[in-house]
Structures are given as C-alpha cells and as structure tokens.
Design a protein around this motif. Structure first.
Motif, PDB file in Angstrom:
ATOM      1  N   ALA A   1       0.828  -1.212   0.000  1.00 38.79           N
ATOM      2  CA  ALA A   1       0.000   0.000   0.000  1.00 38.79           C
ATOM      3  C   ALA A   1       0.860   1.260   0.000  1.00 38.79           C
ATOM      4  CB  ALA A   1      -0.935  -0.005   1.208  1.00 38.79           C
ATOM      5  N   VAL A   2       1.900   1.270   0.819  1.00 40.18           N
ATOM      6  CA  VAL A   2       2.787   2.434   0.877  1.00 40.18           C
ATOM      7  C   VAL A   2       3.544   2.588  -0.443  1.00 40.18           C
ATOM      8  CG1 VAL A   2       4.829   3.395   2.028  1.00 40.18           C
ATOM      9  CG2 VAL A   2       2.981   2.404   3.387  1.00 40.18           C
ATOM     10  N   ALA A   3       3.980   1.474  -1.018  1.00 40.86           N
ATOM     11  CA  ALA A   3       4.713   1.512  -2.283  1.00 40.86           C
ATOM     12  C   ALA A   3       3.836   2.054  -3.415  1.00 40.86           C
ATOM     13  CB  ALA A   3       5.225   0.116  -2.633  1.00 40.86           C
ATOM     14  N   VAL A   4       2.596   1.606  -3.486  1.00 41.15           N
ATOM     15  CA  VAL A   4       1.694   2.072  -4.546  1.00 41.15           C
ATOM     16  C   VAL A   4       1.470   3.582  -4.429  1.00 41.15           C
ATOM     17  CG1 VAL A   4      -0.681   1.955  -5.406  1.00 41.15           C
ATOM     18  CG2 VAL A   4       0.569  -0.150  -4.923  1.00 41.15           C
ATOM     19  N   THR A   5       1.294   4.049  -3.208  1.00 43.98           N
ATOM     20  CA  THR A   5       1.139   5.495  -2.993  1.00 43.98           C
ATOM     21  C   THR A   5       2.380   6.241  -3.484  1.00 43.98           C
ATOM     22  OG1 THR A   5      -0.321   5.157  -1.101  1.00 43.98           O
ATOM     23  CG2 THR A   5       0.760   7.291  -1.259  1.00 43.98           C
ATOM     24  N   ALA A   6       3.547   5.730  -3.171  1.00 39.33           N
ATOM     25  CA  ALA A   6       4.797   6.370  -3.618  1.00 39.33           C
ATOM     26  C   ALA A   6       4.929   6.326  -5.137  1.00 39.33           C
ATOM     27  CB  ALA A   6       5.995   5.688  -2.958  1.00 39.33           C
TER      28      ALA A   6
ATOM     29  N   LEU B   1      11.801   1.233   7.530  1.00 38.61           N
ATOM     30  CA  LEU B   1      12.350  -0.127   7.528  1.00 38.61           C
ATOM     31  C   LEU B   1      13.683  -0.123   6.802  1.00 38.61           C
ATOM     32  CD1 LEU B   1       9.197  -2.180   6.377  1.00 38.61           C
ATOM     33  CD2 LEU B   1      10.044  -1.929   8.714  1.00 38.61           C
ATOM     34  N   SER B   2      14.430  -1.188   6.951  1.00 35.89           N
ATOM     35  CA  SER B   2      15.646  -1.359   6.150  1.00 35.89           C
ATOM     36  C   SER B   2      15.253  -1.902   4.776  1.00 35.89           C
ATOM     37  CB  SER B   2      16.595  -2.336   6.839  1.00 35.89           C
ATOM     38  OG  SER B   2      16.004  -3.627   6.871  1.00 35.89           O
ATOM     39  N   LYS B   3      16.155  -1.745   3.812  1.00 37.33           N
ATOM     40  CA  LYS B   3      15.900  -2.325   2.485  1.00 37.33           C
ATOM     41  C   LYS B   3      15.729  -3.834   2.589  1.00 37.33           C
ATOM     42  CE  LYS B   3      18.573   1.060  -0.179  1.00 37.33           C
ATOM     43  NZ  LYS B   3      19.707   1.211  -1.103  1.00 37.33           N
ATOM     44  N   SER B   4      16.537  -4.466   3.444  1.00 36.82           N
ATOM     45  CA  SER B   4      16.463  -5.923   3.566  1.00 36.82           C
ATOM     46  C   SER B   4      15.109  -6.363   4.114  1.00 36.82           C
ATOM     47  CB  SER B   4      17.597  -6.460   4.439  1.00 36.82           C
ATOM     48  OG  SER B   4      17.496  -5.946   5.752  1.00 36.82           O
ATOM     49  N   ALA B   5      14.467  -5.529   4.943  1.00 34.94           N
ATOM     50  CA  ALA B   5      13.137  -5.873   5.454  1.00 34.94           C
ATOM     51  C   ALA B   5      12.116  -5.874   4.317  1.00 34.94           C
ATOM     52  CB  ALA B   5      12.719  -4.888   6.547  1.00 34.94           C
ATOM     53  N   ILE B   6      12.282  -4.944   3.381  1.00 31.14           N
ATOM     54  CA  ILE B   6      11.385  -4.925   2.208  1.00 31.14           C
ATOM     55  C   ILE B   6      11.659  -6.150   1.344  1.00 31.14           C
ATOM     56  CG2 ILE B   6      10.783  -3.681   0.089  1.00 31.14           C
ATOM     57  CD1 ILE B   6      11.409  -1.074   1.613  1.00 31.14           C
ATOM     58  N   TYR B   7      12.951  -6.455   1.131  1.00 32.29           N
ATOM     59  CA  TYR B   7      13.310  -7.612   0.302  1.00 32.29           C
ATOM     60  C   TYR B   7      12.914  -8.936   0.958  1.00 32.29           C
ATOM     61  CZ  TYR B   7      15.878  -4.659  -2.960  1.00 32.29           C
ATOM     62  OH  TYR B   7      16.217  -3.717  -3.902  1.00 32.29           O
ATOM     63  N   HIS B   8      12.648  -8.909   2.252  1.00 28.00           N
ATOM     64  CA  HIS B   8      12.126 -10.100   2.927  1.00 28.00           C
ATOM     65  C   HIS B   8      10.730 -10.440   2.393  1.00 28.00           C
ATOM     66  CE1 HIS B   8      11.134 -12.930   6.129  1.00 28.00           C
ATOM     67  NE2 HIS B   8      10.018 -12.251   6.328  1.00 28.00           N
ATOM     68  N   HIS B   9       9.977  -9.404   1.995  1.00 25.53           N
ATOM     69  CA  HIS B   9       8.607  -9.591   1.511  1.00 25.53           C
ATOM     70  C   HIS B   9       8.515  -9.627  -0.011  1.00 25.53           C
ATOM     71  CE1 HIS B   9       6.622  -9.226   5.413  1.00 25.53           C
ATOM     72  NE2 HIS B   9       7.442  -8.233   5.696  1.00 25.53           N
ATOM     73  N   PHE B  10       9.371  -8.882  -0.688  1.00 22.18           N
ATOM     74  CA  PHE B  10       9.323  -8.775  -2.151  1.00 22.18           C
ATOM     75  C   PHE B  10      10.737  -8.920  -2.704  1.00 22.18           C
ATOM     76  CE2 PHE B  10       5.724  -6.229  -0.645  1.00 22.18           C
ATOM     77  CZ  PHE B  10       4.689  -6.750  -1.399  1.00 22.18           C
ATOM     78  N   GLY B  11      10.869  -9.704  -3.758  1.00 18.96           N
ATOM     79  CA  GLY B  11      12.185  -9.937  -4.343  1.00 18.96           C
ATOM     80  C   GLY B  11      12.762  -8.738  -5.068  1.00 18.96           C
ATOM     81  N   SER B  12      11.900  -7.825  -5.530  1.00 21.51           N
ATOM     82  CA  SER B  12      12.366  -6.671  -6.291  1.00 21.51           C
ATOM     83  C   SER B  12      11.269  -5.607  -6.338  1.00 21.51           C
ATOM     84  CB  SER B  12      12.717  -7.095  -7.723  1.00 21.51           C
ATOM     85  OG  SER B  12      11.524  -7.513  -8.395  1.00 21.51           O
ATOM     86  N   LYS B  13      11.647  -4.433  -6.812  1.00 23.73           N
ATOM     87  CA  LYS B  13      10.664  -3.360  -7.009  1.00 23.73           C
ATOM     88  C   LYS B  13       9.657  -3.779  -8.085  1.00 23.73           C
ATOM     89  CE  LYS B  13      11.568   0.637  -9.066  1.00 23.73           C
ATOM     90  NZ  LYS B  13      11.933   2.035  -9.411  1.00 23.73           N
ATOM     91  N   ASP B  14      10.148  -4.478  -9.112  1.00 25.29           N
ATOM     92  CA  ASP B  14       9.252  -4.982 -10.165  1.00 25.29           C
ATOM     93  C   ASP B  14       8.176  -5.899  -9.590  1.00 25.29           C
ATOM     94  OD1 ASP B  14      10.286  -3.639 -12.301  1.00 25.29           O
ATOM     95  OD2 ASP B  14      11.283  -5.359 -13.205  1.00 25.29           O
ATOM     96  N   GLU B  15       8.565  -6.717  -8.613  1.00 27.85           N
ATOM     97  CA  GLU B  15       7.585  -7.630  -8.010  1.00 27.85           C
ATOM     98  C   GLU B  15       6.488  -6.844  -7.274  1.00 27.85           C
ATOM     99  OE1 GLU B  15       7.170 -11.175  -4.679  1.00 27.85           O
ATOM    100  OE2 GLU B  15       9.165 -10.705  -5.454  1.00 27.85           O
ATOM    101  N   ILE B  16       6.872  -5.746  -6.632  1.00 32.24           N
ATOM    102  CA  ILE B  16       5.878  -4.901  -5.957  1.00 32.24           C
ATOM    103  C   ILE B  16       4.910  -4.331  -6.993  1.00 32.24           C
ATOM    104  CG2 ILE B  16       5.511  -2.829  -4.564  1.00 32.24           C
ATOM    105  CD1 ILE B  16       8.326  -3.287  -3.368  1.00 32.24           C
ATOM    106  N   LEU B  17       5.460  -3.810  -8.093  1.00 33.36           N
ATOM    107  CA  LEU B  17       4.618  -3.269  -9.166  1.00 33.36           C
ATOM    108  C   LEU B  17       3.707  -4.346  -9.740  1.00 33.36           C
ATOM    109  CD1 LEU B  17       3.922  -0.894 -11.101  1.00 33.36           C
ATOM    110  CD2 LEU B  17       5.751  -1.760 -12.601  1.00 33.36           C
TER     111      LEU B  17
END
Length: 200
Positions: A21-26, A46-62
């Motif tokens: 949700a935060v990523a989509v807003t950004a 959060l740290s970058k690694s905490a985000i990568y714990h949930h998503f493998g890449s920015k593309d995956e979030i998109l």
C-alpha cells in the motif's frame, strides 16, 4: 487473545500488504521509475532488507499491485449476473457497476494501472491484460447492439473506450468519504453511459 496481539508478520507495523500500500502510494506520487527501494525503506521506516524479505524486487511490488487491479476488473467480467437475466445489456450494466466498485475499492492500484506505459516487462504484461479486458467489453457492447438493446450507429469499440474513459477519469477526482459512495457513483455512470445508448 494476548497471543494474537503479539503475533507479527515480518517487521513490526508492516506486513506485505502494508508495504504494498505504501509503495503504490509512492509510485503514484513520484512515478515508478523515480521511486527507489531506498525511498520506500525511508518512508516505511524499515531497512531495504526488510522490504526484500517480503518482495524480491521493485518490479515484483509493481506486478503485485497491477495484478490486484487487473484481477478485480477481470473478475467483474467473469462474475455471473445475479438472478436469471442473461441479455447482453444487463451483463454490460453489471460490468460497469462492478468496474466502478473495483476502482473505488482499489483506487491507488487502479490509478497506478492507468498510468503504466509499457516501459518494463511487468508493465507490458499488464497492458496486454488490459487490452484483453477492453476487447471483452467491446464484444459485450457489440452483443448488446446485435440484440437491439443499444443503438448500433456508434462503433462498439468507440462505445467501450468512451464508457471506460468516463469510468477511468474517476481516479482523477474521486476522494473516499466524499458525497457519493460507490453505489451512487455506479448509478450515475450507468445513467450517463447507457441511457444515451438505449433506443428512444
């Protein structure tokens, strides 16, 4: 009860949906290309690694965000009509109403979908799905025209584009909690779109 309260998924405060949700807003505020994982990490605290714990890449979030919007729209077309009505114009009305609800319920994700231009593989896949959705709407309009429910002097593809152009424009001005909820907005869209297309 205390066990439920202490159960955490990932880092405190953000699970996968929260990060999404935060990523989509950004992405909507700054553009996908201009939004880095570092910017998201800062915004989330959060740290970058905490985000990568949930998503493998920015593309995956998109991809996850665009899939959510597209799956909602595709489900509206696949959703059987309530009751026993089977005529094309009733199905078209059902789809228009459902699309408005998807847009209102998933406003940030649909906004993001409408802004993709095909610059990445993820965006190109999303645009392919969106074109397939558009073709299904055009076919439904053509079917309603063939049944004699809608005027046939306007090309079915033009009707589909103009109708969804109106629905898509909602992302530019609609604000949740305003005077009109999704049901009233859907009534308005159907009145404007279909009343002008029905035979007098």
């Amino acid at each position: 009860m205390s066990e439920m309260q202490t159960t955490r998924r990932g880092r405190p405060g953000y699970d996968q949906q929260g990060i999404l949700a935060v990523a989509v807003t950004a992405f909507n505020e700054h553009g996908y290309d201009a939004t880095s994982i570092g910017m998201l990490a800062e915004r989330l605290g959060l740290s970058k690694s905490a985000i990568y714990h949930h998503f493998g890449s920015k593309d995956e979030i998109l991809d996850r965000a665009l899939d959510s919007a597209l799956s909602g729209l595709e489900a509206v077309v696949d959703d059987p009509l309530p009751g026993d009505a089977t005529d094309a114009v009733a199905r078209l009305e059902h789809v228009l109403r459902g699309a408005v609800h998807v847009l209102v319920d998933q406003l940030p994700a649909v906004t993001l979908l409408l802004r993709v231009r095909g610059n990445t593989d993820v965006e190109r896949r999303a645009l392919t799905r969106r074109r397939a959705f558009d073709r299904r709407i055009t076919a439904l309009v053509a079917e309603a025209q063939a049944e004699g429910s809608l005027r046939s002097d306007i090309d079915a593809a033009v009707v589909a584009r103009l109708t969804f152009g109106m629905i898509n424009s909602i992302v530019e001005w609609y604000r949740p909690g305003g005077r009109e909820g999704a049901d009233r907005l859907a009534d308005d869209v159907v009145a404007i779109a279909l009343d002008g297309l029905r035979h007098a």
